[in-house]
Design an enzyme around this catalytic site. Structure first.
Site, PDB file in Angstrom:
ATOM      1  N   GLY A  46      69.362 142.386  84.030  1.00  0.00           N
ATOM      2  CA  GLY A  46      69.365 143.839  83.946  1.00  0.00           C
ATOM      3  C   GLY A  46      70.633 144.434  84.511  1.00  0.00           C
ATOM      4  O   GLY A  46      71.301 145.265  83.867  1.00  0.00           O
ATOM      5  N   GLY A  79      80.178 132.456  67.980  1.00  0.00           N
ATOM      6  CA  GLY A  79      79.991 133.875  67.698  1.00  0.00           C
ATOM      7  C   GLY A  79      78.536 134.274  67.592  1.00  0.00           C
ATOM      8  O   GLY A  79      77.742 134.038  68.504  1.00  0.00           O
ATOM      9  N   ASP A 134      74.768 138.422  78.542  1.00  0.00           N
ATOM     10  CA  ASP A 134      74.524 139.760  79.076  1.00  0.00           C
ATOM     11  C   ASP A 134      75.638 140.723  78.673  1.00  0.00           C
ATOM     12  O   ASP A 134      75.392 141.892  78.375  1.00  0.00           O
ATOM     13  CB  ASP A 134      74.400 139.707  80.593  1.00  0.00           C
ATOM     14  CG  ASP A 134      73.180 138.934  81.043  1.00  0.00           C
ATOM     15  OD1 ASP A 134      72.197 138.876  80.271  1.00  0.00           O
ATOM     16  OD2 ASP A 134      73.194 138.382  82.153  1.00  0.00           O
ATOM     17  N   GLY A 155      82.243 134.148  87.313  1.00  0.00           N
ATOM     18  CA  GLY A 155      81.274 135.142  87.769  1.00  0.00           C
ATOM     19  C   GLY A 155      80.759 135.990  86.632  1.00  0.00           C
ATOM     20  O   GLY A 155      81.486 136.264  85.662  1.00  0.00           O
TER      21      GLY A 155
END
Length: 306
Positions: free
Chosen positions: A41, A222, A251, A286
């Site tokens: 999220g 892709g 994300d 990260g």
């Protein structure tokens, strides 16, 4: 300004880089260690905010999350709907990344597991073309209600079904864009994992999912796209990059897709932009640290539709 509400998880990420991922029973020494904010999220919220969207995050965190909330706010994410849970710790993700950029992740949900339907704002959709973006790192009843409420209120609904678990057919039918990776697609359909892009295309062609469109992320290959109104499968290739860390790439894709759709951009163009954003994200270490800003993408910037 485009508007997005993300309903999802917030984690503290502990990232260790190694030469090779350890085998069962093996101990290896890490080359580097990085601690940062994560959770699907929070990651997707940051990805969309960096591209210029107005983003609100609905989530639960522990009493130990002050620095994470400050970091999210500094990215422009509205955290007023993030509820501190004094009786729990913030979710934790232990991430191990090898030299090829592949990773293994173990997550302790922490406060994410306590996110309840009572935490959802009564108005998830606050403006025209608002996108509501949801993932599976929170309880299933919250996922379902968020999607159904967003559909009732006229929002554009994106579901990233990660981690993979069954999703009620009624909930899937309220989804505008489903964004699984290959493993999640296979899990939803109850089939074996496709071996390559051609097998993935074939699987998507045969899929009978009730959502309005499916965009399957393929990592370095892709993405492929199918809309319910068409039998065509569109392959969107990814640019060639040197991958350092693939954590957060999916994300980034979801956040960039939400940003473009909230601006009124058509789905194929939005997916192309999302592929380029995700490709940029794997070039740094990260999850959130390597997410691009609009000026860093090597595709034309999207603008709001008239």
């Amino acid at each position: 300004m485009s508007s997005i509400t993300v309903v999802g998880s917030v984690n503290r990420d502990f990232v260790l880089t190694v030469k090779d991922l350890p085998h069962p029973g093996e101990t290896v020494l890490a080359q580097h260690f990085v601690e940062g904010a994560g959770g699907k999220g929070a990651n997707q919220a940051v990805a969309a905010a960096r591209l210029g969207s107005r983003v609100r995050l609905v989530a639960r965190v522990g009493a130990d999350a002050a620095a994470i909330l400050d970091a999210l706010a500094s990215e422009g994410v509205d955290v007023d709907a993030v509820r501190p849970d004094e009786g729990a710790t913030t979710g934790i993700a232990a991430v191990v990344v090898d030299e090829a950029g592949e990773n293994t992740i173990v997550v302790n949900p922490g406060a994410n597991a306590d996110l309840g339907v009572q935490d959802l704002p009564s108005r998830l959709v606050r403006s025209t073309r608002e996108v509501v973006l949801v993932q599976n790192e929170i309880p299933p009843d919250v996922v379902g209600l968020a999607i159904l409420r967003a559909r009732e209120q006229g929002g554009i609904v994106i579901l990233n079904p990660a981690p993979a678990r069954p999703v009620d057919t009624r909930v899937l039918a309220a989804v505008d864009v489903l964004v699984p990776n290959l493993g999640e697609l296979a899990s939803l359909l109850g089939t074996a994992l496709p071996a390559d892009v051609d097998e993935a295309r074939g699987l998507l062609e045969r899929a009978t999912l009730p959502c309005r469109a499916v965009v399957v992320t393929l990592g370095a290959n892709g993405a492929i796209l199918k809309e319910a109104r068409s039998t065509d499968i569109t392959h969107i290739p990814a640019p060639c990059v040197d991958a350092v860390d693939t954590v957060g790439a999916g994300d980034t894709f979801c956040g960039a897709l939400a940003d473009a759709l909230a601006r009124g951009i058509d789905l194929p163009t939005a997916a192309q932009r999302a592929v380029h954003a995700a490709s940029h994200a794997v070039t740094g270490l990260g999850a959130q640290a390597s997410m691009p800003y609009a000026a860093q993408l090597d595709v034309p910037a999207v603008t709001s539709a008239s």
